[in-house]
Write an enzyme that holds these catalytic residues in place. Structure first.
Site, PDB file in Angstrom:
ATOM      1  N   LYS A 199      -2.475  39.560 -28.544  1.00 41.90           N
ATOM      2  CA  LYS A 199      -3.150  38.702 -29.517  1.00 41.90           C
ATOM      3  C   LYS A 199      -2.708  38.998 -30.956  1.00 41.90           C
ATOM      4  CE  LYS A 199      -6.989  37.257 -26.689  1.00 41.90           C
ATOM      5  NZ  LYS A 199      -6.705  37.974 -25.426  1.00 41.90           N
TER       6      LYS A 199
HETATM    7  C1  LIG Z   1      -6.588  37.406 -24.224  1.00 45.31           C
HETATM    8  C2  LIG Z   1      -5.902  38.146 -23.136  1.00 45.31           C
HETATM    9  C3  LIG Z   1      -5.420  37.488 -21.975  1.00 45.31           C
HETATM   10  C4  LIG Z   1      -5.627  36.012 -21.731  1.00 45.31           C
HETATM   11  O1  LIG Z   1      -4.898  35.189 -22.608  1.00 45.31           O
HETATM   12  P1  LIG Z   1      -5.244  33.637 -22.756  1.00 45.31           P
HETATM   13  O2  LIG Z   1      -4.438  33.168 -23.893  1.00 45.31           O
HETATM   14  O3  LIG Z   1      -6.730  33.554 -23.005  1.00 45.31           O
HETATM   15  O4  LIG Z   1      -4.884  32.968 -21.464  1.00 45.31           O
HETATM   16  C5  LIG Z   1      -4.731  38.243 -21.027  1.00 45.31           C
HETATM   17  N1  LIG Z   1      -4.553  39.567 -21.187  1.00 45.31           N
HETATM   18  C6  LIG Z   1      -5.004  40.234 -22.275  1.00 45.31           C
HETATM   19  C7  LIG Z   1      -4.785  41.695 -22.376  1.00 45.31           C
HETATM   20  C8  LIG Z   1      -5.691  39.553 -23.294  1.00 45.31           C
HETATM   21  O5  LIG Z   1      -6.151  40.215 -24.374  1.00 45.31           O
END
Ligand SMILES: *Cc1c(COP(=O)(O)O)cnc(C)c1O
Length: 471
Positions: free
Chosen positions: A113
């Site tokens: 993220k």
């Molecule tokens: C947010 C997250 C996801 C999921 O991603 P999306 O964009 O919501 O599909 C998967 N793995 C981790 C470690 C995350 O922080």
């Protein structure tokens, strides 16, 4: 470039207008009017670019209301080796023959993220300064989103963050990451309740339009188009690292929750990046796997949403999914509204199994899916450690398992690494009997002073806290 709403609102907007907005006024999600097309000559040119310059080239196709020199400077300031650990920013490594891991988790909070949120922080600061305005970001987190937002917005002029989280329910490492921040513009609010209570509070505050306007409340959730756009870049960067020339296809597997990450892969593919297959990997919360297997999209109730050992994928509905379905039904807003407003509103599900559009999900758009359980995760973590001396986090393990079920001979498979194992140490200990190594900068963070207030699960209490801390 103009942006439209998936639900057919007549207005068209520019990038910087939707940057600070959440949903479109009709409840839809913003998408570009068309996807810019990238040809082989452009790919060949981009192949040699450093990450920040690649980001600038891709973003420029979607952003025409920031002067190019400014946008270039924002990209250069965001994607540095200092922040992301290497010059490649998203280095690729081969795990086994034809299977690669793309490292997206070496940013400040050790989850993918950061790739988008770091850019968002700089875009927000730029645009707010230009408008002479301020923004108070209100969010709810069960872990990764909140810390990524706080590390992106800390110290930024014109921005404050009010981040709610369920008291005592995040991992000790995640709590320490957030609560140890001493920046004045970052406010941690531990709510006595569960994650759903936090989300309900955010909704209640956002629905109070008078309060929202007076205190300039905004969000940074995963439906934000700028976040999605930032993620498109690393599909190109992964592609270039996995290939030597520009016509060979590559597949990607993406650990998925709200469908934001993999939706960026869909956008890259629509732009002409030669992506063979996009594998959506889910855990026991398999809303998306069910859709890609059966054509039925069935939102889960809170009681049917499992708490799993890949918690960032524990979702009851996938908030970005509407964007893909819009493309799937030929960008017809009336059909989209029937599915997402009428059918979902009435039955909590829609069914495309008999619709020719559903067959296109795999055929025309390249989507496949897979599902893992806790036992699969432990087995994958152990196997990956044993055979390749590599530690993966539980979400990436979900991805690896689904990837191996969808290999195509001769087509490289890139699995997106969405977090580092240290963030989910308890599951690593369960699988391997030992704690994963911790990056130096996080040593001893659990012992640092904590900056957090505890509030009841009550929107009025949160509003009062925001009002008090807004000058
Ligand atoms: C947010 C997250 C996801 C999921 O991603 P999306 O964009 O919501 O599909 C998967 N793995 C981790 C470690 C995350 O922080």
């Amino acid at each position: 470039m103009n942006y439209l709403s998936t639900r057919g609102h007549p207005d068209r907007k520019r990038f910087c207008e939707i940057l600070l907005e959440g949903l479109a006024p009709d409840g839809g999600l913003y998408l570009p009017e068309q996807y810019p097309q990238v040809d082989a000559a452009t790919l060949a040119k981009w192949r040699k670019l450093p990450y920040a310059e690649l980001a600038f080239e891709i973003l420029s196709l979607y952003i025409d209301d920031i002067p190019p020199a400014d946008l270039k400077a924002i990209c250069a300031k965001t994607y540095t080796a200092e922040v992301f650990g290497t010059d490649e920013i998203v280095p690729l490594r081969e795990l086994e023959d034809g299977v690669y891991l793309e490292a997206l988790s070496n940013g400040p909070t050790l989850a993918f993220k950061d790739m988008a949120m770091q850019l968002l922080g700089n875009l927000f600061e730029y645009e707010l300064a230009r408008r002479g305005s301020e923004l108070n970001i209100l969010g709810a987190t069960s872990g990764d989103t909140g810390s990524a937002a706080e590390y992106a917005m800390r110290g930024k002029k014109g921005v404050r963050v009010f981040m709610t989280s369920p008291d005592g329910r995040m991992s000790p490492f995640q709590q320490a990451q957030m609560f140890s921040l001493q920046d004045e513009n970052i406010h941690n609010i531990a709510i006595t309740g569960v994650f759903d209570d936090c989300q309900d509070i955010v909704k209640a505050v956002s629905n109070d339009l008078g309060f929202k306007r007076k205190y300039r409340i905004g969000t940074v959730n995963s439906i934000n188009w700028a976040r999605l756009l930032a993620q498109v870049v690393y599909y190109f960067a992964g592609y270039f690292q996995a290939t030597a020339g520009d016509d060979k296809p590559v597949s990607f597997t993406v650990p998925s929750g709200n469908f934001g990450n993999v939706c960026a892969g869909h956008v890259a593919r629509m732009m002409g990046l030669p992506i063979h297959t996009l594998v959506v990997a889910t855990n026991e919360n398999d809303v998306l796997d069910e859709f890609f297997r059966t054509g039925v999209y069935r939102v889960r109730a809170a009681v049917d949403t499992h708490e799993t050992s890949s918690p960032s994928m524990d979702i009851s509905k996938a908030s970005n999914f509407e964007r893909f379905v819009f493309d799937l039904v030929g960008r017809d807003p009336a059909r989209l509204r029937k599915l997402f407003v009428d059918d979902l509103g009435l039955n909590g599900s829609f069914d495309l199994s008999a619709d020719p559009a559903f067959a296109q999900a795999a055929g025309r758009f390249g989507f496949r899916s897979g599902r893992s359980t806790h036992a699969d995760r432990l087995a994958t973590i152990r196997d990956t450690e044993k055979r390749f001396a590599t530690l993966v986090d539980p979400h990436t393990a979900d991805g690896l398992k689904a990837a191996r079920e969808q290999l195509t001979p001769g087509v490289p498979m890139v699995v997106l690494e969405t977090a580092l194992p240290i963030k989910f140490a308890a599951t690593l200990v369960e699988a391997l009997g030992e704690e994963p190594a911790r990056p130096k900068k996080f040593e001893g963070i659990e012992a640092l002073p904590k900056r957090v207030v505890k509030l009841p699960a009550d929107a009025e209490a949160v509003k009062a806290y925001i009002a008090e801390n807004c000058d």
